[in-house]
Design an enzyme around this catalytic site. Structure first.
Site, mmCIF file in Angstrom:
data_model
loop_
_atom_site.group_PDB
_atom_site.id
_atom_site.type_symbol
_atom_site.label_atom_id
_atom_site.label_comp_id
_atom_site.label_asym_id
_atom_site.label_seq_id
_atom_site.Cartn_x
_atom_site.Cartn_y
_atom_site.Cartn_z
ATOM 1 C CE LYS A 1 8.898 -11.249 -1.999
ATOM 2 N NZ LYS A 1 9.122 -11.652 -3.418
ATOM 3 C CG HIS B 1 -12.292 8.800 -1.459
ATOM 4 N ND1 HIS B 1 -12.126 8.271 -2.733
ATOM 5 C CD2 HIS B 1 -12.963 7.855 -0.748
ATOM 6 C CE1 HIS B 1 -12.677 7.063 -2.764
ATOM 7 N NE2 HIS B 1 -13.180 6.787 -1.582
ATOM 8 N NE ARG C 1 -19.221 1.259 0.342
ATOM 9 C CZ ARG C 1 -19.569 0.275 1.160
ATOM 10 N NH1 ARG C 1 -20.687 -0.357 0.979
ATOM 11 N NH2 ARG C 1 -18.798 -0.077 2.181
ATOM 12 C CB THR C 2 -13.449 2.700 -3.710
ATOM 13 O OG1 THR C 2 -14.155 3.529 -2.787
ATOM 14 C CG2 THR C 2 -12.640 3.567 -4.659
ATOM 15 N NE ARG D 1 -9.641 3.285 -0.577
ATOM 16 C CZ ARG D 1 -10.928 3.199 -0.259
ATOM 17 N NH1 ARG D 1 -11.326 2.264 0.597
ATOM 18 N NH2 ARG D 1 -11.820 4.022 -0.772
#
Ligand code: NCD
Length: 309
Positions: A87, A136, A58-59, A108
């Site tokens: 890396k 959030h 969703r986000t 995120r």
């Protein structure tokens, strides 16, 4: 010459405390405008980088959809193992580089505090789309928008936050913003081991927010205008046996709603596990899919704000 803005002028959204009540109202009103009148090309010629180093449906997609609707372009990372982080590159180096590719970065990341670290080195606004179990804030904006749609107000209400209040970043940001609203009583409904962290309690106390802690969902349910169900956050548990023991602590069944107010709305950030059986979905109280749809107008309004400086 590249135009690098000073960091202090940038409109980073790291925690919900980065947005005043007035700004939250403005964003909600702008989102309402999009719902009623459609979008304009307000993000034309803008590039938005969505860097998602933890799973998301969703986000990430509602950010991307918002950008497309408003005429902008998205560049995207949706798996950590496709980047140079594998890396050994640092988050800071990655953010410095992406700052020169995009006009805003939506991040995120699995670690609490990562969005703050990113903002410290970014030369474009950083939006926190979830930093581990911490916060959030964009979900909170869409949750407030949803409550406004459901009840016609975001104050003078009684709300239950249910489930994994220890690890749910959604619950943390929501509890914090509701502490600032007039006449809101929060019921924090969780097993003892998954109660709200002290950091959130302290914020509530600063704002003199009213809350009660309980383990008993059914006793609290009749008092609630809104019940927000959260998933027990499997990925945050050190010990899988603890997750197994706690995962089904609360399952909201249709028959539990007989004692609830008829106007009760059930919210959830989704995804769901067992806490929201699909047998709820057809009931008028079930509002979580409508809630998810509001991610697009709210995130379009937020991006406009971040890029307007
Ligand atoms: C939430 C999240 O990622 O914190 N989901 C979302 O953004 N809609 C809730 C969750 O994963 O349980």
């Amino acid at each position: 010459m590249m135009n690098i803005k000073s960091n202090t002028a940038l409109r980073h959204i790291i925690n919900i405390s980065d947005l005043s009540d007035k700004l939250i109202d403005q964003i909600i009103n702008r989102a309402q405008h999009f719902v009623e009148h459609g979008y304009t090309a307000s993000l034309q010629n803008r590039i938005i980088a969505t860097i998602f180093l933890e799973p998301s449906t969703r986000t990430r997609l509602s950010f991307a959809s918002a950008v497309c609707r408003a005429g902008g372009q998205v560049i995207s990372v949706d798996q950590a193992d496709t980047t140079s982080l594998t890396k050994g590159e640092s988050l800071e180096d990655m953010i410095k580089v992406v700052s020169s590719y995009a006009d805003v970065i939506v991040l995120r990341h699995p670690e609490a505090g990562s969005a703050q670290r990113a903002a410290a080195v970014a030369t474009v606004p950083v939006i926190n789309a979830g930093d581990g179990p911490n916060a959030h804030p964009t979900q909170t904006l869409l949750d407030l928008f949803t409550i406004q749609q459901a009840l016609g107000r975001t104050d003078q209400l009684t709300i239950g936050l249910v489930g994994d209040l220890k690890y749910s970043r959604v619950a943390h940001s929501m509890a914090e913003v509701l502490a600032r609203a007039q006449g809101v009583t929060q019921y924090w409904i969780a097993p003892e081991e998954l109660m709200m962290p002290d950091s959130v309690k302290n914020t509530l106390k600063q704002h003199q927010g009213r809350y009660q802690e309980t383990t008993n969902l059914l006793a609290a349910l009749p008092k609630l205008d809104i019940v927000m169900m959260t998933r027990v956050q499997k990925e945050r548990f050190q010990n899988p046996a603890d997750y197994e023991r706690l995962k089904n602590s609360y399952i909201l069944e249709p028959e539990h709603l007989t004692t609830a107010q008829p106007s009760l709305k059930i919210l959830a950030p989704l995804p769901r596990t067992e806490e929201l059986p699909p047998s709820l979905d057809a009931l008028p109280q079930a509002y979580y899919f409508t809630q998810a749809s509001f991610g697009v107008p709210v995130r379009a309004a937020l991006l406009e704000y971040c890029l307007a400086a």
